[in-house]
Design a protein around this motif. Structure first.
Motif, PDB file in Angstrom:
ATOM      1  N   ALA A 533       0.843  -1.192   0.000  1.00 54.92           N
ATOM      2  CA  ALA A 533       0.000   0.000   0.000  1.00 54.92           C
ATOM      3  C   ALA A 533       0.880   1.244   0.000  1.00 54.92           C
ATOM      4  O   ALA A 533       1.956   1.254   0.606  1.00 54.92           O
ATOM      5  CB  ALA A 533      -0.913  -0.014   1.219  1.00 54.92           C
ATOM      6  N   PRO A 534       0.467   2.294  -0.686  1.00 54.44           N
ATOM      7  CA  PRO A 534       1.272   3.526  -0.720  1.00 54.44           C
ATOM      8  C   PRO A 534       1.300   4.208   0.643  1.00 54.44           C
ATOM      9  O   PRO A 534       0.501   3.905   1.535  1.00 54.44           O
ATOM     10  CB  PRO A 534       0.571   4.375  -1.778  1.00 54.44           C
ATOM     11  N   GLY A 535       2.245   5.148   0.791  1.00 50.85           N
ATOM     12  CA  GLY A 535       2.330   5.938   2.009  1.00 50.85           C
ATOM     13  C   GLY A 535       3.117   5.286   3.119  1.00 50.85           C
ATOM     14  O   GLY A 535       2.962   5.666   4.287  1.00 50.85           O
ATOM     15  N   GLN A 536       3.952   4.299   2.838  1.00 45.75           N
ATOM     16  CA  GLN A 536       4.798   3.664   3.852  1.00 45.75           C
ATOM     17  C   GLN A 536       6.172   3.388   3.257  1.00 45.75           C
ATOM     18  O   GLN A 536       6.339   3.265   2.044  1.00 45.75           O
ATOM     19  CB  GLN A 536       4.161   2.373   4.368  1.00 45.75           C
ATOM     20  N   ALA A 537       7.177   3.318   4.127  1.00 45.07           N
ATOM     21  CA  ALA A 537       8.540   3.072   3.663  1.00 45.07           C
ATOM     22  C   ALA A 537       8.636   1.702   3.005  1.00 45.07           C
ATOM     23  O   ALA A 537       7.974   0.749   3.418  1.00 45.07           O
ATOM     24  CB  ALA A 537       9.509   3.169   4.837  1.00 45.07           C
ATOM     25  N   VAL A 538       9.460   1.595   1.974  1.00 44.20           N
ATOM     26  CA  VAL A 538       9.623   0.319   1.272  1.00 44.20           C
ATOM     27  C   VAL A 538      10.620  -0.544   2.051  1.00 44.20           C
ATOM     28  O   VAL A 538      11.781  -0.163   2.229  1.00 44.20           O
ATOM     29  CB  VAL A 538      10.128   0.547  -0.165  1.00 44.20           C
ATOM     30  N   PRO A 539      10.193  -1.703   2.540  1.00 40.09           N
ATOM     31  CA  PRO A 539      11.081  -2.539   3.351  1.00 40.09           C
ATOM     32  C   PRO A 539      12.173  -3.196   2.503  1.00 40.09           C
ATOM     33  O   PRO A 539      11.971  -3.529   1.331  1.00 40.09           O
ATOM     34  CB  PRO A 539      10.147  -3.592   3.934  1.00 40.09           C
ATOM     35  N   ARG A 540      13.333  -3.403   3.151  1.00 39.62           N
ATOM     36  CA  ARG A 540      14.449  -4.108   2.526  1.00 39.62           C
ATOM     37  C   ARG A 540      14.537  -5.506   3.143  1.00 39.62           C
ATOM     38  O   ARG A 540      14.615  -5.644   4.365  1.00 39.62           O
ATOM     39  CB  ARG A 540      15.752  -3.342   2.745  1.00 39.62           C
ATOM     40  N   ILE A 541      14.545  -6.529   2.297  1.00 40.39           N
ATOM     41  CA  ILE A 541      14.514  -7.920   2.752  1.00 40.39           C
ATOM     42  C   ILE A 541      15.771  -8.630   2.264  1.00 40.39           C
ATOM     43  O   ILE A 541      16.074  -8.613   1.058  1.00 40.39           O
ATOM     44  CB  ILE A 541      13.262  -8.662   2.238  1.00 40.39           C
ATOM     45  N   GLY A 562       6.693  -5.152  -4.402  1.00 37.72           N
ATOM     46  CA  GLY A 562       7.255  -3.835  -4.145  1.00 37.72           C
ATOM     47  C   GLY A 562       8.361  -3.785  -3.130  1.00 37.72           C
ATOM     48  O   GLY A 562       8.859  -2.702  -2.801  1.00 37.72           O
ATOM     49  N   PHE A 563       8.798  -4.937  -2.593  1.00 36.93           N
ATOM     50  CA  PHE A 563       9.903  -4.960  -1.644  1.00 36.93           C
ATOM     51  C   PHE A 563      11.226  -4.741  -2.384  1.00 36.93           C
ATOM     52  O   PHE A 563      11.361  -5.076  -3.571  1.00 36.93           O
ATOM     53  CB  PHE A 563       9.963  -6.306  -0.909  1.00 36.93           C
ATOM     54  N   VAL A 564      12.238  -4.263  -1.661  1.00 38.31           N
ATOM     55  CA  VAL A 564      13.606  -4.206  -2.162  1.00 38.31           C
ATOM     56  C   VAL A 564      14.364  -5.378  -1.538  1.00 38.31           C
ATOM     57  O   VAL A 564      14.259  -5.621  -0.335  1.00 38.31           O
ATOM     58  CB  VAL A 564      14.283  -2.868  -1.792  1.00 38.31           C
ATOM     59  N   THR A 565      15.132  -6.108  -2.364  1.00 36.99           N
ATOM     60  CA  THR A 565      15.758  -7.331  -1.859  1.00 36.99           C
ATOM     61  C   THR A 565      17.242  -7.391  -2.194  1.00 36.99           C
ATOM     62  O   THR A 565      17.723  -6.740  -3.127  1.00 36.99           O
ATOM     63  CB  THR A 565      15.081  -8.584  -2.465  1.00 36.99           C
ATOM     64  N   ARG A 566      17.935  -8.177  -1.390  1.00 40.79           N
ATOM     65  CA  ARG A 566      19.258  -8.691  -1.714  1.00 40.79           C
ATOM     66  C   ARG A 566      19.247 -10.165  -1.343  1.00 40.79           C
ATOM     67  O   ARG A 566      18.508 -10.584  -0.442  1.00 40.79           O
ATOM     68  CB  ARG A 566      20.352  -7.964  -0.930  1.00 40.79           C
ATOM     69  N   ASP A 567      20.107 -10.942  -1.994  1.00 39.10           N
ATOM     70  CA  ASP A 567      20.160 -12.367  -1.672  1.00 39.10           C
ATOM     71  C   ASP A 567      21.600 -12.841  -1.608  1.00 39.10           C
ATOM     72  O   ASP A 567      22.490 -12.249  -2.238  1.00 39.10           O
ATOM     73  CB  ASP A 567      19.364 -13.180  -2.694  1.00 39.10           C
ATOM     74  N   CYS A 568      21.831 -13.897  -0.850  1.00 37.26           N
ATOM     75  CA  CYS A 568      23.155 -14.521  -0.750  1.00 37.26           C
ATOM     76  C   CYS A 568      22.971 -15.999  -0.449  1.00 37.26           C
ATOM     77  O   CYS A 568      21.892 -16.445  -0.047  1.00 37.26           O
ATOM     78  CB  CYS A 568      24.007 -13.828   0.302  1.00 37.26           C
ATOM     79  N   ARG A 569      24.061 -16.768  -0.601  1.00 36.69           N
ATOM     80  CA  ARG A 569      23.957 -18.232  -0.582  1.00 36.69           C
ATOM     81  C   ARG A 569      24.542 -18.902   0.650  1.00 36.69           C
ATOM     82  O   ARG A 569      24.417 -20.109   0.817  1.00 36.69           O
ATOM     83  CB  ARG A 569      24.621 -18.829  -1.833  1.00 36.69           C
ATOM     84  N   ASP A 570      25.240 -18.186   1.536  1.00 33.66           N
ATOM     85  CA  ASP A 570      25.811 -18.860   2.699  1.00 33.66           C
ATOM     86  C   ASP A 570      25.751 -17.957   3.923  1.00 33.66           C
ATOM     87  O   ASP A 570      25.449 -16.754   3.837  1.00 33.66           O
ATOM     88  CB  ASP A 570      27.244 -19.316   2.439  1.00 33.66           C
ATOM     89  N   GLY A 571      26.063 -18.558   5.078  1.00 27.75           N
ATOM     90  CA  GLY A 571      25.941 -17.841   6.334  1.00 27.75           C
ATOM     91  C   GLY A 571      26.925 -16.707   6.502  1.00 27.75           C
ATOM     92  O   GLY A 571      26.581 -15.633   7.025  1.00 27.75           O
ATOM     93  N   VAL A 572      28.171 -16.908   6.077  1.00 27.11           N
ATOM     94  CA  VAL A 572      29.190 -15.871   6.238  1.00 27.11           C
ATOM     95  C   VAL A 572      28.807 -14.625   5.441  1.00 27.11           C
ATOM     96  O   VAL A 572      28.857 -13.490   5.942  1.00 27.11           O
ATOM     97  CB  VAL A 572      30.569 -16.405   5.808  1.00 27.11           C
ATOM     98  N   GLU A 573      28.405 -14.817   4.182  1.00 28.60           N
ATOM     99  CA  GLU A 573      28.019 -13.685   3.345  1.00 28.60           C
ATOM    100  C   GLU A 573      26.777 -12.988   3.901  1.00 28.60           C
ATOM    101  O   GLU A 573      26.650 -11.758   3.832  1.00 28.60           O
ATOM    102  CB  GLU A 573      27.765 -14.159   1.917  1.00 28.60           C
ATOM    103  N   SER A 574      25.853 -13.764   4.466  1.00 31.46           N
ATOM    104  CA  SER A 574      24.633 -13.159   4.995  1.00 31.46           C
ATOM    105  C   SER A 574      24.936 -12.221   6.151  1.00 31.46           C
ATOM    106  O   SER A 574      24.323 -11.148   6.268  1.00 31.46           O
ATOM    107  CB  SER A 574      23.655 -14.250   5.442  1.00 31.46           C
ATOM    108  N   LEU A 575      25.880 -12.604   7.013  1.00 28.05           N
ATOM    109  CA  LEU A 575      26.228 -11.732   8.135  1.00 28.05           C
ATOM    110  C   LEU A 575      26.915 -10.456   7.646  1.00 28.05           C
ATOM    111  O   LEU A 575      26.694  -9.371   8.201  1.00 28.05           O
ATOM    112  CB  LEU A 575      27.123 -12.485   9.119  1.00 28.05           C
TER     113      LEU A 575
END
Length: 661
Positions: A533-541, A562-575
């Protein structure tokens, strides 16, 4: 007997009466008040002269009046545990006190009651040397008789002297069991050296005896080995397990050794068999967990991308129909997987009842609403009766009740070609005193082909199906087996009446507890959103998964809304991404290379900043233990693959306070 007042039955521990006769001494069993419950013939002759005047009488009545206070004091001392086991009293029998006796009084218990073993021997004063010699000869004869009794026993017996721990006698069974004779063992200390050559083990055995004495498990002069026994070394070097019990009488200790070697061998084999069974069960659980993970991972892509495609607004009906077919087939395969896992949980006893407040009528109505279209597509009359008469709120395992109801109604629709499927709900009292407990009964009746009598008995067995199921070539034969097991876990049951050509009637009953109506309010199920819905900040996931297909699915669904995303494949990169990008929420798999998902969650929770960032686990590991492991690590929610995208959006909306259009 006539004229004898009622008295407690003599306890099983009155074996001292038989032993007294062999030793030519008088013996009796007294109750806590000093009343004679049982007496040896010699005791009868020395006191009342006739058994009917002896049993049931007070022992004090047979004493000289001046000695009665001494007997009362002895009983009182025993009750207060003041006297030692070897306490000896000298009393006079009869009103004239002609017979003087030495008395030994010893307490014992039976069934929580207290009794006393009383042994009397003549007390000689100022007797002649001839009388003393006669006494010695009589004592020798008694010792010979006692040894003859001990030698016939199937138990090993040792008799020793208390003061110097010198051994006086071992019976034949002791020699046969250990190989040692009395010439080999001079004292208790010699026995410890030979039976327990390892000083460390010897110290453990002696410490065990002392611990049992100090804890009150044995009296000061008595001891017993622990229940599992001790391991002794025999004369030929072999080993035996024995359980030892010893008791003292005056200056003598008598020890009885029971050979439990065969019992220990059986116990060891049973423990080994149990360990093998547990190992096999662990292997099965590991296999099922691996199978579940390997199947759920590609299933997540199949069902997930089908859901993602169905979000497109410009699809024609033919494509939508194809997507619906993919979803139905995938859901059927998922049901098969979950059924196998459920049977594994039931067999291993790892199923727990999850109590929650719910509306029984609403649960039945929503289940029937979902299945009604399937029934009507086959031209069946479908009807639900009684849902509105049920209590508005109850406490029970709503998830498993829903699963059972779905299975029973789904089967009825599946195997009924024409006619009707009727669902009826009723409430019965359970017959108990608690007015808040009631029994919910759900009857599912159909006009299908029916079930033959010989098939009813095996209908609820795993992987068994009636003829209609086999002919249809559909299903796994697990649904009814799992449903009945779940019903019985909830103290309910499923029964069936059927005959060929006349349809079937299944009745599911389960006891429930009435509860507050507000607690049972059903939250609105999240629908698949079109956009934020409009009128709220776009979350980053941040999406973390070692499989590219899984990452693409979640990223595609999130970005489409409408979310903004990044993805990674392992635990070290995720941290690293978490520290650099500061996402608003994290979707993470448990199975990751390097650092697993649970450790990623723990490190996020320990981070100096943004440690309260919402974390949702999306994993193909579907066992309850893994869910609990993730929640203990700090996860806010746990979703098993194949994931329902509506659940992902629902949890994100709840945790981030989002609104969807």
């Amino acid at each position: 007997m006539n004229g004898i007042p009622d008295a407690p039955q003599p306890p099983a521990g009155s074996a001292h009466l038989a032993a007294a006769e062999a030793l030519s001494v008088a013996s009796a069993t007294l109750d806590a008040a000093g009343v004679v419950l049982e007496a040896s013939p010699l005791f009868v002759r020395w006191t009342a002269g006739a058994r009917e005047r002896c049993v049931g009488s007070g022992f004090a009545d047979h004493l000289h009046p001046d000695d009665r206070p001494g007997f009362a004091a002895a009983l009182a001392n025993w009750r207060r545990r003041l006297d030692a086991d070897s306490a000896i009293y000298v009393w006079r029998l009869g009103g004239d006190g002609e017979r003087r006796v030495r008395a030994a009084l010893r307490p014992f218990g039976d069934g929580g009651r207290s009794f006393y073993a009383l042994v009397l021997a003549e007390h000689a004063v100022g007797r002649s040397a001839v009388d003393a010699i006669a006494d010695s000869q009589r004592a020798d004869a008694q010792a010979v008789a006692l040894r003859a009794v001990f030698d016939k026993l199937p138990l090993a017996v040792v008799v020793g002297h208390n003061a110097d721990r010198r051994w006086l006698y071992v019976n034949g069974q002791f020699t046969r069991m250990t190989g040692y004779t009395l010439d080999d063992i001079g004292s208790t200390f010699d026995w410890y050296e030979r039976a327990y050559p390892d000083p460390t083990y010897r110290a453990e055995v002696l410490a065990g005896y002392e611990a049992r004495r100090s804890s009150g498990m044995a009296r000061i002069d008595d001891y017993t080995s622990n229940a599992s026994g001790t391991h002794i070394r025999c004369k030929d070097g072999s080993g035996r397990f024995v359980r030892t019990t010893a008791f003292t009488f005056q200056e003598t200790t008598i020890a009885v050794l029971v050979d439990i070697t065969e019992h220990k061998a059986l116990e060891t084999s049973l423990l080994a068999a149990r360990e093998a069974a547990e190992q096999a069960n662990r292997a099965k659980s590991q296999f099922l967990a691996s199978m579940s993970h390997e199947i759920r991972t590609p299933m997540n892509a199949v069902l997930g991308f089908a859901q993602l495609c169905s979000m497109q607004p410009d699809l024609n009906e033919r494509v939508r129909d194809h997507l619906a077919t993919i979803l139905r087939a995938g859901e059927h395969l998922l049901t098969l997987i979950n059924g196998i896992l459920d049977m594994s949980r039931i067999e291993s006893g790892r199923v727990a009842i999850d109590l929650e407040a719910f509306d029984p009528g609403d649960l039945l109505a929503s289940a029937c609403d979902l299945l009604a279209a399937r029934a009507r597509s086959k031209g069946l009359d479908f009807d639900l009766a009684g849902a509105g008469t049920l209590p508005p709120a109850a406490l029970g395992d709503a998830g498993r009740i829903r699963q059972i109801v779905f299975n029973l109604i789904g089967n009825a629709i599946k195997f009924t070609a024409r006619g009707h499927v009727r669902v009826e709900a009723t409430v019965d009292r359970d017959g108990g005193a608690d007015d808040d407990i009631f029994v919910l009964r759900v009857a599912v009746e159909d006009s299908g082909p029916g079930i033959a009598e010989d098939e009813l008995a095996r209908l609820f067995r795993p992987f068994e199906q009636a003829a209609a199921g086999r002919d249809a070539g559909d299903g796994t034969g697990l649904g009814l087996a799992i449903s009945r097991e779940y019903a019985r876990l909830m103290d309910g049951d499923i029964t069936v009446r059927s005959s060929p050509g006349r349809g079937s009637r299944f009745v599911f009953s389960v006891p429930l507890r009435r509860t507050d109506r507000a607690a049972a309010a059903r939250p609105a199920l999240p629908e698949l959103p079109r956009r934020l819905a409009p009128g709220q900040a776009v979350p980053r996931i941040l999406v973390v998964d070692d499989r590219e297909a899984n990452r693409r699915l979640l990223v595609g669904a999130l970005e489409a809304v409408g979310f903004v995303t990044r993805d990674c494949r392992d635990g070290v990169e995720s941290l690293a991404q978490f520290a650099e990008w500061a996402p608003d929420a994290v979707l993470v798999d448990l199975e990751l290379p390097g650092i697993d998902g649970a450790e990623v969650i723990r490190r996020i929770r320990a981070a100096p900043q943004r440690c309260d960032t919402p974390v949702i686990v999306v994993s193909a590991v579907a066992f309850e233990a893994d869910r609990q492991r993730a929640l203990r690590a700090g996860a806010d929610a746990y979703l098993a693959k194949p994931v329902q995208l509506a659940d992902v959006f629902g949890h994100l909306g709840r945790l981030l306070d989002l609104r969807y259009a």
